[in-house]
Design an enzyme around this catalytic site. Sequence first.
Site, mmCIF file in Angstrom:
data_model
loop_
_atom_site.group_PDB
_atom_site.id
_atom_site.type_symbol
_atom_site.label_atom_id
_atom_site.label_comp_id
_atom_site.label_asym_id
_atom_site.label_seq_id
_atom_site.Cartn_x
_atom_site.Cartn_y
_atom_site.Cartn_z
ATOM 1 N N LEU A 120 0.845 -1.189 0.000
ATOM 2 C CA LEU A 120 0.000 0.000 0.000
ATOM 3 C C LEU A 120 0.881 1.240 0.000
ATOM 4 O O LEU A 120 1.808 1.338 0.804
ATOM 5 C CB LEU A 120 -0.906 -0.004 1.233
ATOM 6 C CG LEU A 120 -1.704 -1.290 1.471
ATOM 7 C CD1 LEU A 120 -2.443 -1.225 2.798
ATOM 8 C CD2 LEU A 120 -2.664 -1.537 0.322
ATOM 9 N N GLU A 121 0.606 2.181 -0.884
ATOM 10 C CA GLU A 121 1.319 3.465 -0.918
ATOM 11 C C GLU A 121 0.452 4.458 -0.157
ATOM 12 O O GLU A 121 -0.469 5.048 -0.706
ATOM 13 C CB GLU A 121 1.541 3.924 -2.359
ATOM 14 C CG GLU A 121 2.335 2.935 -3.186
ATOM 15 C CD GLU A 121 1.468 2.229 -4.210
ATOM 16 O OE1 GLU A 121 0.300 2.604 -4.386
ATOM 17 O OE2 GLU A 121 1.963 1.285 -4.834
#
Length: 172
Positions: A120-121
């Site tokens: 996840l960014e």
Amino acid sequence: MILSGKEIKNRLNKDIFIEPFSDNQLNPNSYNLRLHNELLVYENNVLDMKKENKAKKITIPEEGLLLEPGKLYLGRTIEHTRTEKLVPMLEGRSSVGRLGLFIHITAGFGDIGFSGFWTLEIFCVQPIRIYPNIEICQIYYHNIEGEYEKYTSGKYQNNTGVQPSLLFKDFE
């Protein structure tokens, strides 16, 4: 066409694999994935696409971690997924987005055959406290038309944790 929640459950352990799986996380047309307690942050303010960028590990404590705006945090899902014959897609939950928290910047699209944890960014527009194990995003599935080659050897395939960018390998 997007699969319904009932169809996601019907295909479990056939062409959709989610481990661990809980009925409580199943939605009408998606499945909620939870945030692991491990994050990575890049050590340098300036990143270089052609070089490996060093990152340090942060653990999200049970009492939460305050995220700073303008800083990229890489996290991962607790759930390990594998998908055959379908295109997996990842999106943030609307309740999370309404707090100004983005869970992916450009990488919400998965490949057929992808197996691993979703990196996840994470980026916030204002300070926000996050917690481990929260249902932070959702995975949903599209049918695919036509012939395709199965994804088996990408640089993020079969990952075992949070993955920083490996773009530098494209230049080798």
